[in-house]
Design a protein around this motif. Structure first.
Motif, PDB file in Angstrom:
ATOM      1  N   SER A  39      29.064-106.241  34.618  1.00  0.00           N
ATOM      2  CA  SER A  39      30.101-107.167  34.160  1.00  0.00           C
ATOM      3  C   SER A  39      31.496-106.577  34.138  1.00  0.00           C
ATOM      4  O   SER A  39      32.483-107.320  34.109  1.00  0.00           O
ATOM      5  CB  SER A  39      29.736-107.711  32.771  1.00  0.00           C
ATOM      6  N   ILE A  51      33.546-110.632  20.166  1.00  0.00           N
ATOM      7  CA  ILE A  51      32.553-109.772  20.796  1.00  0.00           C
ATOM      8  C   ILE A  51      32.664-108.351  20.243  1.00  0.00           C
ATOM      9  O   ILE A  51      31.658-107.720  19.895  1.00  0.00           O
ATOM     10  CB  ILE A  51      32.721-109.776  22.326  1.00  0.00           C
ATOM     11  N   GLU A  62      23.531-106.861  35.034  1.00  0.00           N
ATOM     12  CA  GLU A  62      23.367-108.266  34.681  1.00  0.00           C
ATOM     13  C   GLU A  62      22.715-109.063  35.801  1.00  0.00           C
ATOM     14  O   GLU A  62      22.943-108.793  36.979  1.00  0.00           O
ATOM     15  CB  GLU A  62      24.724-108.894  34.355  1.00  0.00           C
ATOM     16  N   LEU A 114      21.853-106.851  22.304  1.00  0.00           N
ATOM     17  CA  LEU A 114      21.801-108.046  23.147  1.00  0.00           C
ATOM     18  C   LEU A 114      20.685-108.990  22.722  1.00  0.00           C
ATOM     19  O   LEU A 114      20.889-110.205  22.616  1.00  0.00           O
ATOM     20  CB  LEU A 114      21.635-107.654  24.615  1.00  0.00           C
ATOM     21  N   ALA A 135      34.367-109.151  29.269  1.00  0.00           N
ATOM     22  CA  ALA A 135      33.069-108.888  29.900  1.00  0.00           C
ATOM     23  C   ALA A 135      32.753-107.406  29.928  1.00  0.00           C
ATOM     24  O   ALA A 135      31.582-107.004  29.997  1.00  0.00           O
ATOM     25  CB  ALA A 135      33.051-109.460  31.320  1.00  0.00           C
ATOM     26  N   PHE A 149      30.071-105.717  27.737  1.00  0.00           N
ATOM     27  CA  PHE A 149      28.644-105.874  28.017  1.00  0.00           C
ATOM     28  C   PHE A 149      28.151-104.932  29.109  1.00  0.00           C
ATOM     29  O   PHE A 149      26.951-104.895  29.388  1.00  0.00           O
ATOM     30  CB  PHE A 149      28.355-107.324  28.408  1.00  0.00           C
ATOM     31  N   LEU A 188      23.619-111.211  23.440  1.00  0.00           N
ATOM     32  CA  LEU A 188      23.353-112.025  24.622  1.00  0.00           C
ATOM     33  C   LEU A 188      23.940-113.427  24.473  1.00  0.00           C
ATOM     34  O   LEU A 188      24.448-114.008  25.443  1.00  0.00           O
ATOM     35  CB  LEU A 188      21.846-112.100  24.886  1.00  0.00           C
ATOM     36  N   TYR A 197      29.844-106.164  18.333  1.00  0.00           N
ATOM     37  CA  TYR A 197      29.430-104.890  18.935  1.00  0.00           C
ATOM     38  C   TYR A 197      29.554-103.754  17.925  1.00  0.00           C
ATOM     39  O   TYR A 197      28.607-102.984  17.709  1.00  0.00           O
ATOM     40  CB  TYR A 197      30.294-104.625  20.166  1.00  0.00           C
ATOM     41  N   TYR A 209      30.669-116.544  29.471  1.00  0.00           N
ATOM     42  CA  TYR A 209      30.527-117.009  30.854  1.00  0.00           C
ATOM     43  C   TYR A 209      30.443-118.527  30.981  1.00  0.00           C
ATOM     44  O   TYR A 209      30.383-119.042  32.102  1.00  0.00           O
ATOM     45  CB  TYR A 209      29.283-116.378  31.481  1.00  0.00           C
ATOM     46  N   TRP A 253      27.554-113.119  25.238  1.00  0.00           N
ATOM     47  CA  TRP A 253      27.744-112.917  26.674  1.00  0.00           C
ATOM     48  C   TRP A 253      27.694-114.258  27.400  1.00  0.00           C
ATOM     49  O   TRP A 253      28.526-114.548  28.263  1.00  0.00           O
ATOM     50  CB  TRP A 253      26.655-111.984  27.168  1.00  0.00           C
ATOM     51  N   ASN A 254      26.716-115.085  27.051  1.00  0.00           N
ATOM     52  CA  ASN A 254      26.613-116.407  27.674  1.00  0.00           C
ATOM     53  C   ASN A 254      27.775-117.307  27.276  1.00  0.00           C
ATOM     54  O   ASN A 254      28.269-118.084  28.091  1.00  0.00           O
ATOM     55  CB  ASN A 254      25.273-117.054  27.314  1.00  0.00           C
TER      56      ASN A 254
END
Length: 364
Positions: free
Chosen positions: A96, A329, A244, A125, A106, A109, A131, A333, A138, A134-135
């Motif tokens: 990513s 994010i 990914e 994740l 990104a 990730f 996760l 994290y 995107y 992350w979705n």
């Protein structure tokens, strides 16, 4: 025909139609293309997509097949994300941090300098909300994402000259992607980005003076020892890279629920399998590099690591402030990292210290 007989006939016909329809749906097949950022069948990261394709075909009894394309076969390695987002390919395999121009957050990730390792990233994740974030990141691109492999802790890189202090980095041209590349640029390094397939010729020709790739298993396969003499560790910039699997949302929605489940299960299998292979192969490859090819294995100087860590804190903090999503994010994290580091202090790290009481025993 009597009303009762007519009703039975209609009911039987309807049931027959349903059975035919169900059977047709069960036999419906899907043929997908998967584009990757790696050379076709490249050890480790390039073989993960091949295994994924084989698993999906076997588990679905041929109802879903995925043809794998290496970097440059269908699209260039750095255009995988666009190809999947636009529907040129249904699926992609990459990392990513290559998409930082489209979605800077990104990079969290893929690899965070001095951040979480593969075991910790997988935990975040899959059990810490990573996760889902992350979705969410995107969503605007029409892409679903799953973790699909990890490299483990990487090497610090190949250099054409000795690095005895941070001053020796000044003016170097180096291939290093992601947040690590930004850190190195603040240490006087000119960062050059390129796909893996271009690294060897660029290093050999002098277009770059140094490079990082992945680790001994892949570096030996690329023959990087033929283009640089000095091999440095540790890979502070990439305590792991999470690879990914990205899927076009519309293509995923067209799959029946059982094929979606098969695809996700196969990706989860490959996610662990890739890491297992790197863990198994890296040391043998390192021994080959040092003992057969006379590679100079060196530890990065303390001042290089100290400055890299200080700059990493600034780079990560700046990225976190770049957008509301990046902050969201980052906070997730770091919160998870604090928790897992706290536990690992009395588990993984304590065990390593007990197992290797003399500390770093690597020969230089």
């Amino acid at each position: 025909m009597q009303p009762k007989a007519l009703a039975l006939a209609v009911s039987g016909a309807a049931a027959g139609l349903l059975l035919v329809s169900g059977a047709a749906q069960a036999q419906e097949t899907f043929e997908w293309k998967m584009v990757t950022s790696w050379p076709k069948n490249f050890p480790g990261v390039g073989q993960g997509p091949e295994r994924l394709s084989e698993l999906v075909e076997e588990m679905s009894d041929g109802r879903l097949t995925i043809e794998v394309f290496g970097a440059g076969q269908l699209v260039p390695g750095f255009e995988v994300f666009d190809a999947v987002s636009e529907g040129t390919a249904e699926m992609g395999h990459s990392a990513s941090y290559y998409w930082k121009g489209k979605a800077p957050a990104a990079q969290f990730f893929a690899a965070v300098p001095f951040g979480m390792n593969a075991q910790e990233m997988n935990a975040w994740l899959h059990y810490g909300g990573g996760l889902e974030l992350w979705n969410e990141l995107y969503d605007d691109f029409g892409v679903d994402v799953m973790a699909a492999g990890a490299s483990g802790v990487q090497m610090g890189g190949w250099f054409n000259r000795e690095i005895d202090s941070v001053d020796d980095l000044d003016g170097l041209k180096m291939r290093m992607p992601g947040l690590g590349g930004e850190v190195m640029s603040r240490m006087g390094v000119a960062i050059v980005n390129m796909p893996g397939g271009e690294i060897f010729t660029s290093l050999q020709s002098g277009a770059i003076d140094a490079t990082e790739w992945i680790g001994p298993y892949n570096d030996l396969a690329f023959g990087l020892h033929q283009a640089a003499d000095y091999y440095y560790y540790p890979g502070w910039h990439e305590p792991t890279v999470m690879f990914e699997a990205i899927v076009n949302e519309e293509a995923m929605a067209e799959l029946p629920a059982d094929l979606q489940a098969i695809l996700r299960t196969a990706v989860r299998d490959v996610n662990q399998d890739v890491l297992d292979e790197y863990t198994a192969r890296n040391n043998d490859a390192l021994q080959t590099l040092v003992e057969e090819h006379d590679v100079e294995l060196r530890r990065l100087p303390d001042d290089v690591l100290a400055q890299a860590k200080a700059h990493s804190e600034d780079v990560v903090a700046e990225l976190a402030e770049s957008s509301e999503m990046a902050r969201k994010i980052h906070d997730s994290y770091r919160t998870f990292q604090d928790k897992v580091v706290n536990y690992h202090a009395i588990s993984e790290q304590a065990y390593y210290n007990a197992r290797n009481p003399e500390g770093d025993t690597t020969s230089e």
